[in-house]
Design a protein around this motif. Structure first.
Motif, PDB file in Angstrom:
ATOM      1  N   ARG A  83       4.750  -1.282  -9.521  1.00  0.00           N
ATOM      2  CA  ARG A  83       5.437  -1.627  -8.270  1.00  0.00           C
ATOM      3  C   ARG A  83       6.768  -0.882  -8.213  1.00  0.00           C
ATOM      4  O   ARG A  83       7.524  -0.883  -9.199  1.00  0.00           O
ATOM      5  N   PHE A  84       7.014  -0.236  -7.113  1.00  0.00           N
ATOM      6  CA  PHE A  84       8.259   0.525  -6.966  1.00  0.00           C
ATOM      7  C   PHE A  84       8.962   0.136  -5.669  1.00  0.00           C
ATOM      8  O   PHE A  84       8.316  -0.197  -4.680  1.00  0.00           O
ATOM      9  N   ASP A  85      10.292   0.220  -5.710  1.00  0.00           N
ATOM     10  CA  ASP A  85      11.073   0.007  -4.489  1.00  0.00           C
ATOM     11  C   ASP A  85      11.158   1.290  -3.679  1.00  0.00           C
ATOM     12  O   ASP A  85      11.361   1.242  -2.461  1.00  0.00           O
ATOM     13  N   ALA A  86      11.052   2.405  -4.377  1.00  0.00           N
ATOM     14  CA  ALA A  86      11.176   3.694  -3.679  1.00  0.00           C
ATOM     15  C   ALA A  86      10.418   4.776  -4.438  1.00  0.00           C
ATOM     16  O   ALA A  86      10.276   4.698  -5.664  1.00  0.00           O
ATOM     17  N   VAL A  87       9.950   5.754  -3.687  1.00  0.00           N
ATOM     18  CA  VAL A  87       9.198   6.887  -4.246  1.00  0.00           C
ATOM     19  C   VAL A  87       9.822   8.174  -3.693  1.00  0.00           C
ATOM     20  O   VAL A  87      10.175   8.231  -2.508  1.00  0.00           O
ATOM     21  N   VAL A  88       9.954   9.182  -4.553  1.00  0.00           N
ATOM     22  CA  VAL A  88      10.410  10.506  -4.098  1.00  0.00           C
ATOM     23  C   VAL A  88       9.357  11.522  -4.506  1.00  0.00           C
ATOM     24  O   VAL A  88       9.010  11.636  -5.684  1.00  0.00           O
ATOM     25  N   ASP A  89       8.832  12.254  -3.522  1.00  0.00           N
ATOM     26  CA  ASP A  89       7.809  13.271  -3.791  1.00  0.00           C
ATOM     27  C   ASP A  89       8.321  14.639  -3.339  1.00  0.00           C
ATOM     28  O   ASP A  89       8.821  14.776  -2.219  1.00  0.00           O
ATOM     29  N   VAL A  90       8.177  15.658  -4.211  1.00  0.00           N
ATOM     30  CA  VAL A  90       8.619  17.022  -3.874  1.00  0.00           C
ATOM     31  C   VAL A  90       7.442  17.999  -3.811  1.00  0.00           C
ATOM     32  O   VAL A  90       7.633  19.217  -3.896  1.00  0.00           O
ATOM     33  N   ALA A  91       6.229  17.467  -3.651  1.00  0.00           N
ATOM     34  CA  ALA A  91       5.027  18.316  -3.738  1.00  0.00           C
ATOM     35  C   ALA A  91       5.115  19.534  -2.812  1.00  0.00           C
ATOM     36  O   ALA A  91       5.502  19.430  -1.651  1.00  0.00           O
ATOM     37  N   THR A  92       4.711  20.677  -3.340  1.00  0.00           N
ATOM     38  CA  THR A  92       4.748  21.941  -2.598  1.00  0.00           C
ATOM     39  C   THR A  92       3.367  22.580  -2.606  1.00  0.00           C
ATOM     40  O   THR A  92       2.772  22.743  -3.675  1.00  0.00           O
ATOM     41  N   GLY A  93       2.855  22.890  -1.432  1.00  0.00           N
ATOM     42  CA  GLY A  93       1.548  23.545  -1.359  1.00  0.00           C
ATOM     43  C   GLY A  93       0.444  22.708  -1.959  1.00  0.00           C
ATOM     44  O   GLY A  93      -0.483  23.251  -2.565  1.00  0.00           O
ATOM     45  N   ALA A  94       0.520  21.390  -1.812  1.00  0.00           N
ATOM     46  CA  ALA A  94      -0.445  20.520  -2.478  1.00  0.00           C
ATOM     47  C   ALA A  94      -0.625  19.227  -1.669  1.00  0.00           C
ATOM     48  O   ALA A  94      -0.246  18.137  -2.105  1.00  0.00           O
ATOM     49  N   LEU A  95      -1.228  19.387  -0.495  1.00  0.00           N
ATOM     50  CA  LEU A  95      -1.437  18.232   0.381  1.00  0.00           C
ATOM     51  C   LEU A  95      -2.263  17.141  -0.308  1.00  0.00           C
ATOM     52  O   LEU A  95      -2.015  15.944  -0.120  1.00  0.00           O
ATOM     53  N   GLY A  96      -3.235  17.559  -1.124  1.00  0.00           N
ATOM     54  CA  GLY A  96      -4.073  16.579  -1.829  1.00  0.00           C
ATOM     55  C   GLY A  96      -3.253  15.701  -2.778  1.00  0.00           C
ATOM     56  O   GLY A  96      -3.533  14.503  -2.915  1.00  0.00           O
ATOM     57  N   TRP A  97      -2.230  16.270  -3.416  1.00  0.00           N
ATOM     58  CA  TRP A  97      -1.354  15.495  -4.288  1.00  0.00           C
ATOM     59  C   TRP A  97      -0.643  14.399  -3.481  1.00  0.00           C
ATOM     60  O   TRP A  97      -0.512  13.264  -3.929  1.00  0.00           O
ATOM     61  N   VAL A  98      -0.181  14.805  -2.297  1.00  0.00           N
ATOM     62  CA  VAL A  98       0.592  13.878  -1.454  1.00  0.00           C
ATOM     63  C   VAL A  98      -0.297  12.720  -1.016  1.00  0.00           C
ATOM     64  O   VAL A  98       0.084  11.542  -1.115  1.00  0.00           O
ATOM     65  N   ARG A  99      -1.511  13.058  -0.590  1.00  0.00           N
ATOM     66  CA  ARG A  99      -2.429  12.014  -0.119  1.00  0.00           C
ATOM     67  C   ARG A  99      -2.840  11.090  -1.256  1.00  0.00           C
ATOM     68  O   ARG A  99      -2.938   9.868  -1.068  1.00  0.00           O
ATOM     69  N   ALA A 100      -3.080  11.664  -2.429  1.00  0.00           N
ATOM     70  CA  ALA A 100      -3.579  10.854  -3.544  1.00  0.00           C
ATOM     71  C   ALA A 100      -2.572   9.780  -3.945  1.00  0.00           C
ATOM     72  O   ALA A 100      -2.939   8.626  -4.196  1.00  0.00           O
ATOM     73  N   VAL A 101      -1.316  10.131  -3.979  1.00  0.00           N
ATOM     74  CA  VAL A 101      -0.324   9.140  -4.411  1.00  0.00           C
ATOM     75  C   VAL A 101      -0.041   8.137  -3.295  1.00  0.00           C
ATOM     76  O   VAL A 101       0.239   6.960  -3.549  1.00  0.00           O
ATOM     77  N   LEU A 102      -0.168   8.578  -2.041  1.00  0.00           N
ATOM     78  CA  LEU A 102      -0.056   7.627  -0.924  1.00  0.00           C
ATOM     79  C   LEU A 102      -1.175   6.586  -1.015  1.00  0.00           C
ATOM     80  O   LEU A 102      -0.959   5.396  -0.806  1.00  0.00           O
ATOM     81  N   ASP A 103      -2.382   7.061  -1.350  1.00  0.00           N
ATOM     82  CA  ASP A 103      -3.521   6.143  -1.466  1.00  0.00           C
ATOM     83  C   ASP A 103      -3.231   5.043  -2.476  1.00  0.00           C
ATOM     84  O   ASP A 103      -3.620   3.893  -2.302  1.00  0.00           O
ATOM     85  N   VAL A 104      -2.543   5.406  -3.552  1.00  0.00           N
ATOM     86  CA  VAL A 104      -2.319   4.449  -4.642  1.00  0.00           C
ATOM     87  C   VAL A 104      -1.127   3.542  -4.376  1.00  0.00           C
ATOM     88  O   VAL A 104      -1.162   2.352  -4.693  1.00  0.00           O
ATOM     89  N   LEU A 105      -0.062   4.086  -3.778  1.00  0.00           N
ATOM     90  CA  LEU A 105       1.207   3.345  -3.787  1.00  0.00           C
ATOM     91  C   LEU A 105       1.826   3.047  -2.424  1.00  0.00           C
ATOM     92  O   LEU A 105       2.816   2.303  -2.371  1.00  0.00           O
ATOM     93  N   ALA A 106       1.294   3.616  -1.334  1.00  0.00           N
ATOM     94  CA  ALA A 106       2.013   3.459  -0.054  1.00  0.00           C
ATOM     95  C   ALA A 106       2.185   1.998   0.329  1.00  0.00           C
ATOM     96  O   ALA A 106       3.248   1.580   0.777  1.00  0.00           O
ATOM     97  N   GLY A 107       1.142   1.198   0.141  1.00  0.00           N
ATOM     98  CA  GLY A 107       1.240  -0.241   0.402  1.00  0.00           C
ATOM     99  C   GLY A 107       1.591  -0.571   1.841  1.00  0.00           C
ATOM    100  O   GLY A 107       1.633   0.297   2.712  1.00  0.00           O
ATOM    101  N   GLU A 108       1.834  -1.855   2.057  1.00  0.00           N
ATOM    102  CA  GLU A 108       2.197  -2.345   3.395  1.00  0.00           C
ATOM    103  C   GLU A 108       3.124  -3.534   3.239  1.00  0.00           C
ATOM    104  O   GLU A 108       3.188  -4.132   2.174  1.00  0.00           O
ATOM    105  N   GLY A 109       3.805  -3.878   4.298  1.00  0.00           N
ATOM    106  CA  GLY A 109       4.643  -5.074   4.291  1.00  0.00           C
ATOM    107  C   GLY A 109       6.043  -4.809   3.770  1.00  0.00           C
ATOM    108  O   GLY A 109       6.382  -3.689   3.383  1.00  0.00           O
ATOM    109  N   PRO A 110       6.888  -5.865   3.749  1.00  0.00           N
ATOM    110  CA  PRO A 110       8.313  -5.687   3.433  1.00  0.00           C
ATOM    111  C   PRO A 110       8.573  -5.199   2.011  1.00  0.00           C
ATOM    112  O   PRO A 110       9.620  -4.608   1.745  1.00  0.00           O
ATOM    113  N   ASP A 111       7.642  -5.455   1.079  1.00  0.00           N
ATOM    114  CA  ASP A 111       7.873  -5.011  -0.308  1.00  0.00           C
ATOM    115  C   ASP A 111       7.353  -3.604  -0.569  1.00  0.00           C
ATOM    116  O   ASP A 111       7.492  -3.088  -1.687  1.00  0.00           O
TER     117      ASP A 111
END
Ligand SMILES: NC(=O)c1ccc[n+]([C@@H]2O[C@H](COP(=O)([O-])OP(=O)(O)OC[C@H]3O[C@@H](n4cnc5c(N)ncnc54)[C@H](OP(=O)(O)O)[C@@H]3O)[C@@H](O)[C@H]2O)c1
Length: 339
Positions: A62-90
């Protein structure tokens, strides 16, 4: 705050980790650990984002914040969103580091974040360095920004678009080229473009701003750029601060540089920071919104001294990613052409 830095072993993401640890945050870095070490008191979760399913190790964290610097790697961005983006106030605040290379118009100065973008490149692969052109670099940043905004929502997504990042550990070797070259002295080719606009943001200032934005859950899209300066003033200030006693600046025209095969902006056989006619809008974006949102700057004296110290620490004679070699510069001074 519990912060996940995707990276954290070098460059901007490394500096974000340093800054957040320094403020007492609980920092987790997810990287391979090849580019360097994470800061003391940060934890490294070894992850190779090129391995399918690699970010599954983050499931349940569980994280309060995430920082991603992915370059030329859309799949990396989507994969971590799938795992951690979540929903709601937390659900975590989400920063994606993009680039001013997302903008379609590189000529017009004063553009803001609503300016037209290059077409999105919807390619989930991690592009190899030779596949990363201006178009694919900018296009995958556009697609990655959109993936973050679609998934996280504009209420907790922060998209930042830097231009030139200066300061210690410059992974692109651009600003530091000038500090190192001026300190070496002798006849030194510079672009004869004193009025060209140039903007930069020091990595320490950008990292501090990103950590504050995560603390305050600042959302929005910003050009992470400093004030618009004159290239002539920047080079003069750096030469005055770190230049050797026998330094002699030799301005060369755009025509001469282009004719001799010198590349602009960065990369091999280049004069870093130089932009030919028609491209100068790239370094003249509107800096006001980021400044109003707290992005600070620092003096050119500080930037020059830090760049030189960093160059010395990393080795003045190392193979650089940007700039001219001494042999290439000598060829130019002798009126020759780079092969
Ligand atoms: N520098 C500039 O002037 C400039 C200008 C405009 C925009 N930007 C943007 O600013 C950001 C710069 O960030 P940065 O300096 O931190 O980037 P970076 O130097 O490219 O660092 C990337 C991080 O990702 C990690 N990484 C690389 N390959 C990985 C893999 N396969 N799996 C997991 N992690 C991996 C690296 O760690 P390991 O190698 O240890 O795994 C490193 O910590 C980028 O988004 C860039 O596009 C930079």
């Amino acid at each position: 705050m519990r912060l996940l830095v995707l990276g954290g072993t070098t460059g901007l993401s490394g500096r974000v980790a340093v800054e957040a640890v320094g403020r007492g945050h609980d920092v987790v870095c997810a990287a391979r650990g090849r580019s360097g070490a994470v800061p003391d008191r940060a934890r490294l979760i070894p992850v190779d984002r090129d391995e399918p399913g690699a970010v599954a190790v983050l499931v349940g964290e569980r994280f309060d914040a995430v920082v991603d610097v992915a370059t030329g790697a859309l799949g990396w961005v989507r994969a971590v969103l799938d795992v951690l983006a979540g929903e709601g106030p937390d659900a975590p605040h989400w920063t994606f580091v993009s680039s001013v290379n997302v903008y379609a118009d590189v000529a017009t100065p004063g553009q803001g974040v609503d300016a037209p973008l290059v077409p999105a490149v919807d390619d989930p692969r991690h592009l190899a360095p030779e596949e990363l052109t201006i178009e694919t670099y900018g296009g995958t940043k556009v697609a990655s920004e959109q993936a973050v905004r679609d998934r996280v929502g504009d209420g907790r997504a922060l998209i930042v678009r830097p231009g030139i990042i200066s300061g210690p550990g410059d992974v692109m070797d651009r600003f530091g080229y000038w500090a190192a070259r001026f300190a070496r002295g002798g006849r030194t080719v510079i672009p004869d473009a004193p009025d060209q606009p140039i903007q930069h943001v020091d990595v320490r200032d950008l990292a501090a701003w990103l950590v504050t934005a995560a603390e305050t859950r600042t959302a929005g899209v910003f050009d992470a750029v400093g004030p618009v300066l004159r290239l002539g003033d920047v080079l003069s200030a750096m030469a005055a601060t770190v230049g050797a006693g026998d330094l002699e600046l030799v301005p060369m025209s755009e025509e001469a540089l282009t004719g001799a095969g010198v590349q602009p902006w960065g990369g091999p056989a280049s004069l870093p920071l130089w932009l030919p006619t028609g491209y100068t809008g790239l370094a003249a974006h509107d800096p006001e919104p980021a400044a109003a949102a707290g992005l600070a700057g620092r003096s050119l004296t500080d930037v020059a001294l830090t760049a030189l110290a960093d160059e010395r620490a990393r080795g003045m004679d190392r193979t650089r990613k940007a700039g001219l070699t001494l042999d290439e510069e000598r060829t130019l001074l002798d009126g020759g052409r780079l092969t």
